[in-house]
Design an enzyme around this catalytic site. Structure first.
Site, mmCIF file in Angstrom:
data_model
loop_
_atom_site.group_PDB
_atom_site.id
_atom_site.type_symbol
_atom_site.label_atom_id
_atom_site.label_comp_id
_atom_site.label_asym_id
_atom_site.label_seq_id
_atom_site.Cartn_x
_atom_site.Cartn_y
_atom_site.Cartn_z
ATOM 1 N N SER A 4 -18.144 29.370 3.559
ATOM 2 C CA SER A 4 -18.815 28.168 4.193
ATOM 3 C C SER A 4 -19.173 28.719 5.439
ATOM 4 O O SER A 4 -18.530 30.018 5.772
ATOM 5 C CB SER A 4 -17.944 27.093 4.281
ATOM 6 O OG SER A 4 -17.836 26.466 4.759
ATOM 7 N N TYR A 19 -8.086 24.417 6.836
ATOM 8 C CA TYR A 19 -9.524 25.265 6.108
ATOM 9 C C TYR A 19 -9.659 26.211 6.782
ATOM 10 O O TYR A 19 -10.380 26.600 6.230
ATOM 11 C CB TYR A 19 -10.263 23.306 5.781
ATOM 12 C CG TYR A 19 -11.650 23.800 5.323
ATOM 13 C CD1 TYR A 19 -11.632 24.528 3.725
ATOM 14 C CD2 TYR A 19 -12.812 23.697 6.114
ATOM 15 C CE1 TYR A 19 -12.903 24.406 3.156
ATOM 16 C CE2 TYR A 19 -13.899 23.788 5.657
ATOM 17 C CZ TYR A 19 -13.903 24.592 4.414
ATOM 18 O OH TYR A 19 -14.971 24.887 3.701
#
Length: 290
Positions: A139, A152
């Site tokens: 990501s 995260y």
């Protein structure tokens, strides 16, 4: 079997589902796995092989890889896509939930890599064989940071470092490692992340911050900012089919811009931008020029 064989995790929705379909359309023999097999019936109808796999359980991963090897004889491409976003203040998120975030996003990815690598390495000895490929869905969150997203982002930073080391480690053995770095993508990921964030902060010291971050995550899911899962899937197929794949592929609206900004701006300046984007207190303290 002459088709190249691909194993895609997290195939029940979003990026994983579209990647499995795109690889199938590109001529791969595709095996898509997820915990919820019932949500992959569309893939099965399209000709993709589907079965259950839990990337937090070693036996499930070991048996699943063996099932593909028994059926297809090899795995040429592994797409490590399974993952989720656990948001909340570090103070509020239970350590057990933090551990689960790492189990899904990092250790499941790493264990599957361990399981497929021996076969990939052995096939590389064949001078006619195409190079095997491991594709890790990271990501842009592995390059920057957000308030209330520490766990995260920590997992995605870990995936980036793991993949970079792995790329150099496996290159002499005929295996390429590629990182895909999606920006905001319209999937159920955002809704799940927002729900967890709001629940963890309800009635606590971070409730107002959580509402602000949740609004920003919701905006990222909108059509103005959020890209489509299919855009990521097409990038995966491109990376898998390339004779000389790049190390990483940012994909989605603004993904490349954010990555470049993080690389070029000093920490204080980037902090200033993040606080402003999320409406966090302290934005009135302008960073020093250096």
């Amino acid at each position: 079997m002459t088709k190249r064989v691909a194993l895609v995790t997290g195939g029940s929705s979003g990026i994983g589902e579209r990647t499995a379909l795109r690889l199938h359309e590109a001529g791969f023999e595709v095996y898509a796995v997820a915990r919820r097999v019932e949500r992959m019936q569309g893939l099965a109808a399209a000709g993709v092989h589907v079965f259950a796999m839990d990337v937090t359980e070693d036996a499930s991963m070991t048996d699943g890889v063996q099932q593909v090897l028994t059926d297809a004889g090899r795995i040429d491409v592994l797409v490590n896509n399974a993952g989720y976003g656990s948001y909340g203040a570090v103070e509020d998120v239970p350590i057990d939930e933090a551990r689960r975030q790492f189990e899904v996003n990092v250790f499941g990815l790493a264990r599957l890599t361990q399981l497929v690598t021996p076969g990939m390495r052995e096939r590389a000895a064949d001078p006619l064989a195409q190079r095997s490929r491991i594709v890790n869905i990271s990501s842009i969150g592995g390059k920057f940071y957000e308030p209330l997203g520490a766990w995260y982002h920590a997992t995605k930073f870990a995936v980036e470092g793991f993949s970079d080391s792995l790329r150099v480690e496996l290159a002499p053995h005929g295996i390429d490692v590629v990182i895909i770095e999606p920006g905001p993508i319209r999937t159920e990921w955002g809704e799940i992340s927002r729900q967890g964030l709001e629940e963890s902060a309800r009635g606590g010291a971070y409730e107002q911050q959580a509402r602000q971050v949740s609004r920003m995550l919701a905006r990222a899911d909108g059509r103005m900012l959020g890209g489509s899962p299919d855009a990521v899937a097409r990038k995966v197929v491109s990376a898998v089919q390339s004779n000389t794949p790049r190390a990483r592929y940012p994909v989605g609206r603004g993904a490349g811009t954010i990555v470049r900004a993080r690389r070029l701006l000093p920490d204080a300046a980037f902090d200033y931008l993040v606080k402003g984007a999320y409406g966090m207190p302290g934005r009135d303290r302008r960073p020093d020029a250096g």
